[in-house]
Design an enzyme around this catalytic site. Sequence first.
Site, short mmCIF file in Angstrom:
data_model
loop_
_atom_site.label_atom_id
_atom_site.label_comp_id
_atom_site.label_asym_id
_atom_site.label_seq_id
_atom_site.Cartn_x
_atom_site.Cartn_y
_atom_site.Cartn_z
N VAL A 58 -3.83 -6.94 -4.71
CA VAL A 58 -2.98 -6.68 -5.44
C VAL A 58 -1.42 -5.66 -5.31
O VAL A 58 -0.89 -5.85 -5.96
CB VAL A 58 -3.64 -6.71 -6.91
CG1 VAL A 58 -4.07 -4.73 -7.02
CG2 VAL A 58 -3.31 -6.65 -8.35
N TYR A 59 -2.38 -4.82 -4.55
CA TYR A 59 -1.15 -3.13 -5.05
C TYR A 59 -0.26 -4.13 -4.00
O TYR A 59 0.44 -4.03 -2.50
CB TYR A 59 -2.13 -2.42 -3.14
CG TYR A 59 -2.95 -1.31 -4.07
CD1 TYR A 59 -3.21 -1.94 -5.47
CD2 TYR A 59 -4.02 -1.18 -2.73
CE1 TYR A 59 -4.37 -0.95 -6.04
CE2 TYR A 59 -5.86 -0.18 -3.72
CZ TYR A 59 -5.63 -0.35 -5.07
OH TYR A 59 -6.81 0.27 -6.06
N SER A 60 0.82 -3.79 -4.63
CA SER A 60 2.39 -4.72 -4.39
C SER A 60 2.24 -5.57 -3.28
O SER A 60 3.00 -6.23 -2.61
CB SER A 60 2.95 -3.21 -2.80
OG SER A 60 3.35 -2.56 -3.16
N LEU A 61 1.46 -6.49 -4.13
CA LEU A 61 1.20 -8.18 -3.89
C LEU A 61 0.95 -8.77 -2.82
O LEU A 61 1.70 -9.26 -2.26
CB LEU A 61 2.23 -8.79 -4.99
CG LEU A 61 2.42 -8.91 -6.69
CD1 LEU A 61 3.28 -9.24 -7.47
CD2 LEU A 61 0.84 -9.26 -7.15
N LYS A 87 -9.73 -5.69 -1.36
CA LYS A 87 -10.49 -5.75 -2.88
C LYS A 87 -9.76 -7.66 -3.25
O LYS A 87 -8.54 -7.73 -2.85
CB LYS A 87 -10.05 -4.06 -4.05
CG LYS A 87 -10.36 -3.39 -3.54
CD LYS A 87 -10.22 -2.18 -5.36
CE LYS A 87 -9.73 -0.98 -4.02
NZ LYS A 87 -9.06 -1.17 -3.58
#
Length: 327
Positions: A58-61, A87
């Site tokens: 999910v970090y910066s998709l 994750k």
Amino acid sequence: MQYVNLGKTGMKVSRLCLGMMTYGSKTWRDWVLDEEAAKPFVKKALDAGINFFDTADVYSLGESERITGNLLRHFGVKRENVIVATKVFSAMSDEVNDRGLSRKHIMDGIDKSLKRLQMDYVDLYQIHRWDYNTPIEETMEALNDVVRAGKARYIGASSMFAWQFMKAQHVAEMNGWTKFVSMQNHYNLVYREEEREMIPLCVETGVGLIPWSPMARGFFSGNRKPGGGGETARAKNDPFANELYFRDGDFKVADRVQEIARERGVSGSQVALAWALNKAYIAAPIIGSSKEAHLDQAISALNIKLSDEEVKRLEEFYQPHPVLGHS
């Protein structure tokens, strides 16, 4: 650099883990650094002996994973010489199944993460949060299959209640499936609720602790203001931090941190990180850095040994908090 075993595993990780959330795309968060700007941070971490890198889909998709893989390749790192963690859980798009901990999303998620990372496997595959809409049996079986397929070496979990973590471990044990070896929990000088149940549980069962936000998202830097915010770009654009911290009692703790920092001639963030590192049950705090000087300071904090009296002073003003960071 110092190295420790992650929990009861034989895998050795550096005492500091570089959190890669800071590197990705500014369209996701204003304070995020792009790939070119991230290069000196990864290089400095590698040169210091840091072998542990943590990211998430999910970090910066997905862009953070892509940058992580690209930069480790760019610096010629042998895959077997680094520990890469990512994750799964958070929504990656508007599609109804592109989120959560269903078997479908886990199987899709690991393949997409590996493609972005340009790797055949991750060392640690973590569930980012608890999924109230999926039976834990489904989740644990899927994670076990990911490990058996060679796509992950170990599995870990992140912020949740202790009863949830124990339930997941029990389900895995009863079925002969892979169990979690690590817990990435929310833990720092102004949020110590994990000391009540989660940390004692992990210590008792040999689960490695790799807390996120050990420096409370910059709260101990000395520039945070009552009511929220601060002077830096991240402080001005980090509403999540305002939800977690900024209570009156938090500032009393922060003032004490600054007091001890002045006495030692170091920064407040270094004192806060040293406090976490001085806890015998902490394996590797996850540090984020958007300024090279901050990364230098974090590495130097490994050499700060707090006295029992200093620890007592740092913990003196702590006030109980509601559960924060599970969502």
